[in-house]
Design a protein around this motif. Sequence first.
Motif, PDB file in Angstrom:
ATOM      1  N   LEU A   1       0.818  -1.173   0.007  1.00 28.06           N
ATOM      2  CA  LEU A   1       0.036  -0.136   0.019  1.00 28.06           C
ATOM      3  C   LEU A   1       0.834   1.296   0.111  1.00 28.06           C
ATOM      4  O   LEU A   1       0.468   2.166  -0.547  1.00 28.06           O
ATOM      5  CB  LEU A   1      -0.880  -0.029   1.395  1.00 28.06           C
ATOM      6  N   ALA A   2       1.862   1.176   0.852  1.00 31.71           N
ATOM      7  CA  ALA A   2       2.911   2.584   0.866  1.00 31.71           C
ATOM      8  C   ALA A   2       3.384   2.607  -0.745  1.00 31.71           C
ATOM      9  O   ALA A   2       3.588   3.831  -1.015  1.00 31.71           O
ATOM     10  CB  ALA A   2       4.039   2.149   1.723  1.00 31.71           C
TER      11      ALA A   2
ATOM     12  N   THR B   1       6.159   6.091   2.784  1.00 31.01           N
ATOM     13  CA  THR B   1       6.645   4.965   3.425  1.00 31.01           C
ATOM     14  C   THR B   1       5.894   4.156   4.032  1.00 31.01           C
ATOM     15  O   THR B   1       4.573   4.396   4.552  1.00 31.01           O
ATOM     16  CB  THR B   1       7.859   5.667   4.334  1.00 31.01           C
ATOM     17  N   ARG B   2       6.563   2.902   4.387  1.00 30.33           N
ATOM     18  CA  ARG B   2       5.484   1.950   5.430  1.00 30.33           C
ATOM     19  C   ARG B   2       5.206   2.550   6.289  1.00 30.33           C
ATOM     20  O   ARG B   2       3.976   2.304   7.196  1.00 30.33           O
ATOM     21  CB  ARG B   2       6.473   0.719   5.334  1.00 30.33           C
ATOM     22  N   GLU B   3       6.039   3.289   7.103  1.00 31.55           N
ATOM     23  CA  GLU B   3       6.015   3.844   8.561  1.00 31.55           C
ATOM     24  C   GLU B   3       4.767   4.640   8.387  1.00 31.55           C
ATOM     25  O   GLU B   3       4.020   4.907   9.445  1.00 31.55           O
ATOM     26  CB  GLU B   3       7.115   4.571   8.843  1.00 31.55           C
ATOM     27  N   THR B   4       4.629   5.486   7.211  1.00 28.40           N
ATOM     28  CA  THR B   4       3.499   6.605   7.091  1.00 28.40           C
ATOM     29  C   THR B   4       2.269   5.765   7.073  1.00 28.40           C
ATOM     30  O   THR B   4       1.230   6.210   7.923  1.00 28.40           O
ATOM     31  CB  THR B   4       3.862   7.240   5.897  1.00 28.40           C
ATOM     32  N   VAL B   5       2.129   4.900   6.289  1.00 21.54           N
ATOM     33  CA  VAL B   5       0.980   3.805   6.278  1.00 21.54           C
ATOM     34  C   VAL B   5       0.716   3.554   7.766  1.00 21.54           C
ATOM     35  O   VAL B   5      -0.755   3.378   8.162  1.00 21.54           O
ATOM     36  CB  VAL B   5       0.991   2.799   5.179  1.00 21.54           C
ATOM     37  N   TYR B   6       1.414   2.916   8.258  1.00 22.95           N
ATOM     38  CA  TYR B   6       1.507   2.555   9.693  1.00 22.95           C
ATOM     39  C   TYR B   6       0.937   3.497  10.739  1.00 22.95           C
ATOM     40  O   TYR B   6      -0.016   3.302  11.388  1.00 22.95           O
ATOM     41  CB  TYR B   6       2.724   1.976  10.511  1.00 22.95           C
ATOM     42  N   ARG B   7       1.171   4.708  10.543  1.00 28.30           N
ATOM     43  CA  ARG B   7       0.836   5.835  11.519  1.00 28.30           C
ATOM     44  C   ARG B   7      -0.564   6.317  11.010  1.00 28.30           C
ATOM     45  O   ARG B   7      -1.570   6.756  11.789  1.00 28.30           O
ATOM     46  CB  ARG B   7       1.841   6.903  11.206  1.00 28.30           C
ATOM     47  N   TYR B   8      -0.889   6.190   9.773  1.00 31.40           N
ATOM     48  CA  TYR B   8      -2.364   6.513   9.229  1.00 31.40           C
ATOM     49  C   TYR B   8      -3.248   5.222   9.895  1.00 31.40           C
ATOM     50  O   TYR B   8      -4.333   5.704  10.480  1.00 31.40           O
ATOM     51  CB  TYR B   8      -2.601   5.950   7.980  1.00 31.40           C
ATOM     52  N   GLU B   9      -2.837   4.057   9.994  1.00 33.44           N
ATOM     53  CA  GLU B   9      -3.832   3.043  10.548  1.00 33.44           C
ATOM     54  C   GLU B   9      -4.066   3.238  12.068  1.00 33.44           C
ATOM     55  O   GLU B   9      -4.778   2.974  12.650  1.00 33.44           O
ATOM     56  CB  GLU B   9      -3.169   1.810  10.309  1.00 33.44           C
ATOM     57  N   ARG B  10      -2.791   3.861  12.661  1.00 34.58           N
ATOM     58  CA  ARG B  10      -3.002   4.145  14.191  1.00 34.58           C
ATOM     59  C   ARG B  10      -3.547   5.506  14.380  1.00 34.58           C
ATOM     60  O   ARG B  10      -3.597   5.847  15.622  1.00 34.58           O
ATOM     61  CB  ARG B  10      -1.349   4.270  14.752  1.00 34.58           C
ATOM     62  N   GLY B  11      -3.952   6.435  13.716  1.00 37.00           N
ATOM     63  CA  GLY B  11      -4.702   7.632  13.690  1.00 37.00           C
ATOM     64  C   GLY B  11      -3.779   8.684  14.135  1.00 37.00           C
ATOM     65  O   GLY B  11      -4.223   9.608  14.775  1.00 37.00           O
ATOM     66  N   GLU B  12      -2.457   8.597  13.939  1.00 41.78           N
ATOM     67  CA  GLU B  12      -1.412   9.447  14.448  1.00 41.78           C
ATOM     68  C   GLU B  12      -1.246  10.606  13.702  1.00 41.78           C
ATOM     69  O   GLU B  12      -0.950  11.584  14.125  1.00 41.78           O
ATOM     70  CB  GLU B  12      -0.025   8.813  14.672  1.00 41.78           C
ATOM     71  N   ILE B  13      -1.313  10.355  12.432  1.00 35.97           N
ATOM     72  CA  ILE B  13      -1.336  11.524  11.521  1.00 35.97           C
ATOM     73  C   ILE B  13      -2.487  11.636  10.213  1.00 35.97           C
ATOM     74  O   ILE B  13      -3.173  10.468  10.197  1.00 35.97           O
ATOM     75  CB  ILE B  13       0.169  11.544  10.712  1.00 35.97           C
ATOM     76  N   GLU B  14      -2.523  12.769   9.583  1.00 38.33           N
ATOM     77  CA  GLU B  14      -3.798  13.088   8.639  1.00 38.33           C
ATOM     78  C   GLU B  14      -2.771  12.758   7.465  1.00 38.33           C
ATOM     79  O   GLU B  14      -1.609  13.018   7.364  1.00 38.33           O
ATOM     80  CB  GLU B  14      -4.376  14.274   8.779  1.00 38.33           C
TER      81      GLU B  14
END
Length: 249
Positions: free
Chosen positions: A142-143, A149-162
């Motif tokens: 998906l990234a 980045t993979r980390e960005t998608v992970y943070r989307y899924e955790r609701g950490e960033i928009e």
Amino acid sequence: MERLLSATLNVIKNRGEQLFIDVARPYAYTLVAKFDNRKYIMKIAKDAEEVSQSAIKDLKLLSFHTNTPSICVVSSVKGYLLQRGVVYLRNDIVFMSLATLADILEGIEPIFKLNRGVITASIDGEKLRAKREQAGMSLGALAANLGVTRETVYRYERGEIEAPLKVAEKIIRIFGEDVAKKIDINEKPRVSQEELASRQIGTNIYKLLESHPDAIKQEDKTILISEGAERYQKTVELAYALGAEVERM
């Protein structure tokens, strides 16, 4: 401003009911309107920057104590056109174009918000993860599809960033619009203790600086306080529109 006001009043005439209006001078609000069973305190301005910080505080206090959402209908933000379907949030008050308001009245809730010159969307992380897994797609895949980045998608899924506009649009194309959170314009504004303290002039009494009433008091009912005769009649009209009472000081 006059053209925007006229167009707004036309929308209200066709879709709702005008309960209060005063354009004698630029108060914190311009009018109160009712659509279906929901009332709104509305400010009409050409640009969001025309609405002062003290006016924002007045709107928050009035909204908070009367349980009436405040919205500002504007054409631009800092000189830049505010796009249809994009809202601008300033200190918990929602700014939008008239076209966005018209969409909301048709049941089309906005997804995108403008913040510091960047348009973003809030992603429902649980839905994103569930739909990604249902599609058999890894975080990395998906990234790569989104160009992040993979980390960005992970943070989307955790609701950490928009997600910024372009990325959010890609996510919506892949998984559907319901993966992005809608912006609820009816949500009650949050008024901080600092904001309350800066306007407090008595027990549960708060000063209004750019309104017809001079203050607002909260007891078992909401009371608009008028200290003089100049704006008293309009204070009465505003109180009636907002379901409040008036007290003469």
